[in-house]
Design a protein around this motif. Structure first.
Motif, short mmCIF file in Angstrom:
data_model
loop_
_atom_site.label_atom_id
_atom_site.label_comp_id
_atom_site.label_asym_id
_atom_site.label_seq_id
_atom_site.Cartn_x
_atom_site.Cartn_y
_atom_site.Cartn_z
N PHE A 177 23.09 -19.80 -30.57
CA PHE A 177 23.52 -18.40 -30.55
C PHE A 177 24.13 -18.02 -29.20
CE2 PHE A 177 24.04 -14.48 -32.47
CZ PHE A 177 23.46 -13.42 -31.78
N VAL A 178 23.50 -18.50 -28.15
CA VAL A 178 24.04 -18.23 -26.82
C VAL A 178 25.43 -18.83 -26.69
CG1 VAL A 178 23.79 -18.89 -24.40
CG2 VAL A 178 21.86 -17.89 -25.60
N ASN A 179 25.57 -20.05 -27.19
CA ASN A 179 26.87 -20.70 -27.24
C ASN A 179 27.91 -19.82 -27.92
OD1 ASN A 179 28.29 -22.93 -26.54
ND2 ASN A 179 27.03 -24.34 -27.73
N TYR A 180 27.52 -19.35 -29.09
CA TYR A 180 28.42 -18.50 -29.88
C TYR A 180 28.79 -17.24 -29.11
CZ TYR A 180 29.82 -14.96 -33.21
OH TYR A 180 30.49 -13.94 -33.83
N LEU A 181 27.79 -16.60 -28.53
CA LEU A 181 28.06 -15.35 -27.81
C LEU A 181 29.05 -15.56 -26.69
CD1 LEU A 181 24.50 -13.74 -27.60
CD2 LEU A 181 26.42 -13.00 -29.00
N LYS A 182 28.95 -16.72 -26.05
CA LYS A 182 29.84 -16.98 -24.92
C LYS A 182 31.26 -17.24 -25.40
CE LYS A 182 26.60 -18.40 -21.42
NZ LYS A 182 25.60 -19.43 -21.24
#
Lengths: 233, 733
Positions: free
Chosen positions: A175-180
């Motif tokens: 999710f953090v990957n996606y947000l970035k």
């Protein structure tokens, strides 16, 4: 007999200034018993060790000192949990009343005892009922002004890692990957924040076979889901 | 007082006549009767006395010899019938049926006479013993001994079937004879008719038509096949009417329908070059009508036709709207749609009897493919624009209404009616401002139709535009009325537009020539003098000007140009030569607009009032401009304005689409709030469904967008999620 008229019997040994944002109420000594004042003294002594003399609250510097004494990093979740326990309102600052609240609840009054109490505190907070409350709290804790109701992406990424990293490593990483990578959302709202927690708890990961775009999941999670599916293809 | 008289009893006693039971009596009487029966059967009954025979039969029954009489009658008749059967069997060829018929008639006559003679037995002995009556018995005996006689039974059936077959293959047969025979069957009992004739007849017919339909389908095209099938059907109905029992009609028609139509439905409909699609394409009304009438007789017949029509219509429509060639000219695009609509209207009314299910199928197909092209709303508006500008010139009012009604039909198919509204407003604005509408009545009529269809909200702004035009006329009169000194100079015509009613345009900067700006200021102070609290901003990108120009060789022309073009041209009153940069500086018109403006003045053949150096098609920042002294046109008035509504360019299209999407957001939110306010608590799927339904008259709401709006409303504390069931939303008062 009006209580407000009575004067304190004992004089405070150390006067301290109160800042306007502080919600401390001056305890009237007449309501104290000898025993509790001794206890309070301990907590306050501890408080004063780390507090900023002029502002009268523990500021970020003080917290750092505290952390090194406690042998935990200041990005350790246990400090956040401590903040939760004391219902701290402003990130990076502990007021006297907040401090007292936490230490009273933990039944400690020295650094050593506090250090010992931290793992227990973590266990308590991780209980599902408490954790949900703590999770919501950690979001609100990031607000820097009164009218704020959402948090920027960068802070969220860090917060997610801290708060859910140990229990939902996979989900957080993706999710953090996606947000970035994405650029539609610049901030996260409380609804989206809580939505992600529900997501981690309810959805099989990384298969996500029980996720559906037709349900009432926040749109950001729909987009996350589609992004994951594309990557998996 | 007692009467001592002896009472005389009157008694009536039965006549006790001594019955001499002559054992031979019964035999003797029976013999008389038996002989009589023989004579009757031998056509020799003329010498018989009915009264005597009746009495004999009566006496036998009276003397309790009913049974002997009955059994005797049966035996005698059976004997005769067996003989008759032999005679019939012996008949050859065609005589067989005739013989049978003849004997049957004879038997019926004889039976009648015998029944009359034995009437008393019929009514008494047979009644009480519950045996079959004479007449039915006589029929049963005929059936058992003649019809069911082994040598006759099958031969009879085959003869009949053979006759039917021959008639079907074109021969003429003796229908009366066959009718008598089938009537005979019916008289013998319905089950006899059915078992001994009808069932085998239906089976044979089924076989016959199975073979024939196979032959036809291999050799005929669809239209011919259907003609043949129809012919056969008519024949069979005719056949029943002539020599079969009426109850057979439904059964035989079912057979024909099954064998000729139902079994070949798919093949017929899909036949290459002659099937349904071909018929539709070529408007073969007769064939289509025939197909409709035949197919409606079988299960799923019409459904099959309808499905093929629908998928063809959808496929063709899809090709039509997604073909880039066809979308080059919006007016033609829409005209094609209208033509198709007319075509199918005609087909359904002429050939399909205005069948509602077909109308619905057609409508849903049109709705499907019209919305496949996202530019349909824009194109329909452009079509209307074209008609209202020039297309309706000279057309009678009644016909105008017809065209507008057809346009409304297409409008109803649109899913994105709000997109249409946006374009319609833009195009209407251009028409009104350039004074280019052919008929005010036609414009108003269309607005009324839109109002009827979509409600007051849809058209209130459009009506506001008309009002503004009217008001502006009055304002201009007032302006010139109070400034009589201005009648000498250039004439200013101002249209004051109420923001909000008209399509929003950003105000474009532009320096007007001095003569014009002076006038404008005078108008502004006049207007604001009578309307305090208002703000006026000049829409320089929407104006036009008529300028008188004199060229190098003395040619005089009146140029009809846009405001921008006027600003540029007026500069040449003071300079012979101007560079692009100088023009830009002087007019302050933004670059893209200025370039377009210069292009229309310098690069269009027949309208190039100024010359450009270099002569390239594009405007470069270093270009130089001079007046084209050699400008020539055969018309005094030359139109160079660029205010006609056109198909949007790609970037313009994107912009409009974006604005439409933006406009939808508050509408979606309003719908959500309205629904939640009345329902208080509602689950996710139901909200999406309700919102979509509420907005459907204007546009097709996207579920993802609805979800986003819900989240936005949660953010702003209009709604909240339920704590326990995350699918529920709650309205926050």
């Amino acid at each position: 007999m009006p209580r407000t008229a009575s004067k304190p019997k004992k004089k405070r040994s150390k006067p301290y200034t109160v800042t306007s944002s502080d919600t401390v109420s001056v305890p009237s000594a007449s309501s104290e018993t000898k025993k509790s004042s001794k206890e309070k003294d301990g907590k306050y002594k501890l408080f004063n060790k780390y507090a900023n003399a002029s502002s009268g609250v523990i500021d970020p510097e003080g917290i750092e000192k505290l952390c090194s004494k406690l042998k935990v990093s200041h990005t350790d979740i246990k400090i956040l949990m401590l903040a939760w326990k004391m219902k701290s309102e402003r990130q990076g600052y502990f007021t006297k009343a907040e401090w007292r609240r936490a230490l009273k609840a933990l039944k400690v009054d020295t650094i050593k005892k506090l250090k010992k109490a931290l793992p227990e505190l973590e266990q308590e907070v991780r209980k599902p009922l408490n954790f949900s409350d703590f999770y919501a709290y950690s979001f609100r804790y990031c607000f820097t002004d009164e009218k704020q109701n959402c948090v920027d992406i960068e802070t969220i990424c860090q917060l997610l890692d801290m708060v859910l990293g140990s229990t939902f490593r996979d989900q957080v990483d993706h999710f953090v990957n996606y947000l970035k990578i994405q650029n539609v959302y610049k901030v996260i709202t409380m609804d989206q924040w809580m939505g992600f927690y529900r997501f981690c708890n309810e959805i099989i990961f990384p298969d996500m076979t029980n996720y559906s775009l037709e349900l009432a999941w926040p749109s950001i999670l729909d987009n996350f889901f589609e992004w994951m599916r594309e990557k998996q293809a | 007082m007692s009467n001592n008289q002896k009472k005389r009893n009157f008694q009536i006693e039965a006549f006790k006549h001594r019955v001499v039971v002559d054992p031979k009596y019964a035999d003797k009487t029976w013999q008389i009767l038996e002989r009589a029966i023989h004579q009757i059967y031998n056509q020799d009954a003329s010498g018989l006395s009915f009264e005597e025979l009746y009495r004999n039969a009566y006496n036998m029954v009276l003397h309790k010899f009913g049974e002997k009489l009955y059994t005797g009658f049966i035996a005698t008749m059976t004997g005769h019938l067996k003989e008759k059967a032999k005679l019939i069997e012996a008949a050859q060829g065609g005589a067989f049926l005739e013989e049978l018929n003849k004997k049957w008639n004879e038997h019926n006559k004889a039976l009648e006479m015998i029944r009359d003679i034995l009437m008393y037995m019929d009514r008494t002995y047979i009644e009480s013993s519950k045996k079959p009556h004479v007449h039915p018995m006589g029929l049963s005996l005929w059936r058992d001994n003649v019809v069911h006689s082994p040598k006759i039974h099958t031969r009879l059936l085959n003869t009949l079937l053979d006759l039917v077959h021959r008639e079907r293959t074109g021969e003429v047969i003796d229908r009366g004879l066959v009718r008598n025979v089938t009537k005979m069957f019916m008289d013998l009992g319905e089950s006899v008719y059915q078992d001994d004739f009808e069932k085998p007849f239906l089976e044979a017919s089924s076989e016959f038509y199975k073979v024939e339909s196979q032959e036809f389908i291999e050799s005929c095209d669809c239209g011919d096949y259907l003609k043949k099938a129809e012919k056969r059907l008519t024949e069979e109905i005719d056949r029943v009417g002539h020599y079969l029992d009426a109850k057979s009609e439904d059964k035989i028609t079912s057979v024909v329908e099954r064998e000729m139509i139902a079994n070949h439905m798919q093949r017929l409909v899909h036949m290459e070059n002659s099937g349904l699609v071909n018929m539709l394409l070529n408007d073969k009304y007769e064939d289509l009508g025939r197909m409709y009438n035949l197919f409606r007789r079988v299960t799923n017949g019409l459904a099959t036709v309808r499905d093929v029509m629908t998928s063809h219509l959808r496929e063709m429509g899809k090709q039509l709207v997604t073909d880039p060639e066809k979308s080059k000219d919006p007016v033609e695009f829409v005209q094609r749609l209208l033509d198709e609509r007319d075509k199918y209207d005609k087909i359904i009314s002429t050939a399909f009897g205005n069948d509602k299910t077909f109308q619905n199928a057609s409508n849903s197909s049109f709705e499907y493919f019209i919305n496949l092209n996202a530019r349909s709303p824009e194109f329909i508006s452009l079509f209307v624009d074209d008609k209202l500008r020039k297309g309706l010139k000279g057309i009678a009012d009644v016909d105008v209404e017809v065209i507008l009604d057809k346009v409304m039909m297409l409008f109803r198919y649109l899913q994105e009616k709000d997109v249409f509204e946006k374009y319609y407003k833009q195009h209407l604005a251009k028409r009104l401002l350039s004074g280019k509408t052919v008929s005010d009545d036609a414009e108003k009529s269309l607005i009324v139709k839109l109002k009827t269809e979509c409600g007051y909200q849809f058209t209130s702004k459009l009506e506001g535009m008309f009002t503004d035009m009217k008001t502006s006329e009055d304002t201009m009169r007032g302006f010139y009325g109070s400034h009589p000194e201005l009648s000498e100079g250039p004439t200013l015509i101002v249209q004051v537009l109420t923001t909000g009613s008209w399509p929003t345009q950003p105000a474009v900067p532009c320096n007007l020539p001095a003569e014009v700006s002076v006038l404008c200021e005078k108008f502004r102070s006049y207007y604001l003098g009578t309307h305090t609290g208002r703000r006026l901003s000049w829409q320089t990108n929407m104006g036009t000007a008529d300028i008188k120009a004199v060229f190098g060789k003395g040619q005089k022309h009146e140029l009809n140009v846009s405001t921008f073009q006027m600003c540029v041209l007026m500069l040449f009153n003071n300079s012979d030569r101007l560079s692009y940069k100088e023009i830009e500086q002087a007019t302050e018109i933004p670059a893209p607009d200025l370039k377009r403006c210069l292009q229309s003045l310098a690069c269009v053949k027949g309208k190039n009032v100024i010359k450009k150096e270099p002569m390239s098609k594009d405007i470069g920042e270093d270009d130089l401009f001079v007046v084209n002294d050699k400008f020539a046109s055969k018309f005094y008035k030359v139109k160079i304005g660029t205010v006609v509504a056109q198909k949007e360019t790609e970037p313009e299209k994107q912009e409009t689409r974006q604005r439409v999407e933006e406009d939808r957001k508050p509408q979606i939110e309003a719908a959500i709030v309205r629904i939640m306010k009345s329902r208080k608590i509602l689950d996710h799927n139901n909200i999406i469904a309700e919102v979509t339904k509420q907005l459907q008259p204007r546009f097709l709401a996207n579920p993802t967008e609805i979800k986003k709006r819900i989240e936005s409303l949660i953010e702003r504390d209009f709604l909240e999620r339920d704590n326990t069931d995350r699918k529920l939303y709650r309205y926050l008062a």
